[in-house]
Design a protein around this motif. Structure first.
Motif, PDB file in Angstrom:
ATOM      1  N   GLU A 134      -2.391  94.103 -69.945  1.00 15.36           N
ATOM      2  CA  GLU A 134      -2.811  92.780 -70.387  1.00 15.36           C
ATOM      3  C   GLU A 134      -1.644  91.800 -70.460  1.00 15.36           C
ATOM      4  O   GLU A 134      -1.781  90.637 -70.074  1.00 15.36           O
ATOM      5  N   LEU A 135      -0.491  92.260 -70.931  1.00 13.91           N
ATOM      6  CA  LEU A 135       0.680  91.381 -70.992  1.00 13.91           C
ATOM      7  C   LEU A 135       1.140  91.005 -69.590  1.00 13.91           C
ATOM      8  O   LEU A 135       1.491  89.848 -69.338  1.00 13.91           O
ATOM      9  N   PRO A 164       6.021 111.026 -68.765  1.00  9.74           N
ATOM     10  CA  PRO A 164       6.375 109.955 -67.819  1.00  9.74           C
ATOM     11  C   PRO A 164       5.382 108.790 -67.828  1.00  9.74           C
ATOM     12  O   PRO A 164       5.780 107.642 -67.614  1.00  9.74           O
ATOM     13  N   ASP A 165       4.107 109.057 -68.104  1.00 13.92           N
ATOM     14  CA  ASP A 165       3.129 107.970 -68.164  1.00 13.92           C
ATOM     15  C   ASP A 165       3.402 107.062 -69.362  1.00 13.92           C
ATOM     16  O   ASP A 165       3.272 105.841 -69.262  1.00 13.92           O
ATOM     17  N   HIS A 166       3.779 107.667 -70.474  1.00 13.30           N
ATOM     18  CA  HIS A 166       4.083 106.887 -71.681  1.00 13.30           C
ATOM     19  C   HIS A 166       5.345 106.055 -71.464  1.00 13.30           C
ATOM     20  O   HIS A 166       5.384 104.876 -71.807  1.00 13.30           O
ATOM     21  N   GLY A 202       5.537 101.957 -71.489  1.00  8.58           N
ATOM     22  CA  GLY A 202       6.487 101.225 -72.326  1.00  8.58           C
ATOM     23  C   GLY A 202       7.367 100.303 -71.507  1.00  8.58           C
ATOM     24  O   GLY A 202       7.616  99.152 -71.896  1.00  8.58           O
ATOM     25  N   GLU A 203       7.824 100.788 -70.366  1.00  5.11           N
ATOM     26  CA  GLU A 203       8.666  99.966 -69.496  1.00  5.11           C
ATOM     27  C   GLU A 203       7.898  98.768 -68.947  1.00  5.11           C
ATOM     28  O   GLU A 203       8.445  97.670 -68.821  1.00  5.11           O
ATOM     29  N   ARG A 204       6.630  98.957 -68.631  1.00  2.55           N
ATOM     30  CA  ARG A 204       5.827  97.833 -68.131  1.00  2.55           C
ATOM     31  C   ARG A 204       5.601  96.790 -69.223  1.00  2.55           C
ATOM     32  O   ARG A 204       5.643  95.587 -68.959  1.00  2.55           O
ATOM     33  N   ALA A 205       5.364  97.246 -70.455  1.00  2.00           N
ATOM     34  CA  ALA A 205       5.173  96.302 -71.564  1.00  2.00           C
ATOM     35  C   ALA A 205       6.449  95.499 -71.802  1.00  2.00           C
ATOM     36  O   ALA A 205       6.411  94.270 -71.917  1.00  2.00           O
ATOM     37  N   VAL A 206       7.569  96.190 -71.847  1.00  2.00           N
ATOM     38  CA  VAL A 206       8.851  95.510 -72.033  1.00  2.00           C
ATOM     39  C   VAL A 206       9.147  94.622 -70.823  1.00  2.00           C
ATOM     40  O   VAL A 206       9.658  93.511 -70.968  1.00  2.00           O
ATOM     41  N   GLY A 207       8.785  95.085 -69.644  1.00  2.00           N
ATOM     42  CA  GLY A 207       8.998  94.297 -68.433  1.00  2.00           C
ATOM     43  C   GLY A 207       8.261  92.969 -68.459  1.00  2.00           C
ATOM     44  O   GLY A 207       8.778  91.952 -67.984  1.00  2.00           O
ATOM     45  N   ALA A 208       7.070  92.959 -69.021  1.00  2.00           N
ATOM     46  CA  ALA A 208       6.316  91.705 -69.137  1.00  2.00           C
ATOM     47  C   ALA A 208       7.041  90.733 -70.068  1.00  2.00           C
ATOM     48  O   ALA A 208       7.132  89.536 -69.789  1.00  2.00           O
TER      49      ALA A 208
END
Length: 189
Positions: free
Chosen positions: A68-69, A112-114, A118-124
């Motif tokens: 969503e982010l 690895p999925d978690h 987390g990396e995608r959320a921080v990436g946004a």
């Protein structure tokens, strides 16, 4: 005999639905087993226990929030990106009051999925900050500031912690406007 078609993904998805209905503190393996129509020992074929379920729920919720982010940030920059990401963050917390707190758990390094979620959320968030010219160590500080403000507001809102007679949407908008000012003036060194 395990329920036909039951797998870890279904178990975690149903746990997410259940936690939104009853709250994170009320999520138990027994309640989940009852909801799925299986005996409690059957769940152990799909999750190793309550701690594993909590971790998988965190990974699931973090992935949802990251999606969503990311969608909110795409094609936007500066204040527009900040407002869109902040709105998506708050909307997720409101729509998913039980699973939202799970997004605050540090990703389990062995999952690895978690970690990827987390990396995608921080990436946004970093994408928003990049639009302000904030990178490197300054981006870490700015990301922590932004996360603290958003999480603080949505957590207080969910707990009924705002009692003054002022529209919460307006207060949220004012907070985002203040964050925009802060980010435009962020020290880059």
């Amino acid at each position: 005999m395990p329920r036909v078609g039951l797998n870890q993904q279904i178990v975690v998805r149903e746990a997410a639905r259940l936690v939104d209905e009853v709250g994170r503190e009320q999520l138990t393996l027994a309640a989940l087993a009852g909801r799925l129509g299986v005996a409690l020992p059957s769940l152990y074929k799909h999750v190793r226990g309550a701690d594993a379920l909590t971790q998988k729920l965190s990974a699931y919720a973090t992935a949802e929030l990251a999606d969503e982010l990311t969608a909110a940030a795409v094609g936007r920059a500066g204040a527009d990106a900040l407002r869109a990401v902040a709105a998506a963050y708050r909307a997720y917390a409101r729509r998913h009051p039980g699973r939202y707190p799970s997004t605050q758990q540090v990703p389990e390094p062995t999952d690895p999925d978690h970690v990827a979620a987390g990396e995608r959320a921080v990436g946004a968030v970093y994408a928003v900050l990049h639009g302000y010219g904030i990178t490197g160590d300054a981006a870490v500080d700015a990301a922590r500031t932004l996360r603290s403000a958003l999480h603080g507001f949505v957590s207080l809102e969910a707990a009924g912690g705002f009692g003054l007679p002022r529209d919460l949407d307006r207060s949220y908008d004012e907070m985002i406007a203040s964050l925009d000012t802060a980010l435009r003036n962020w020290r880059r060194a």
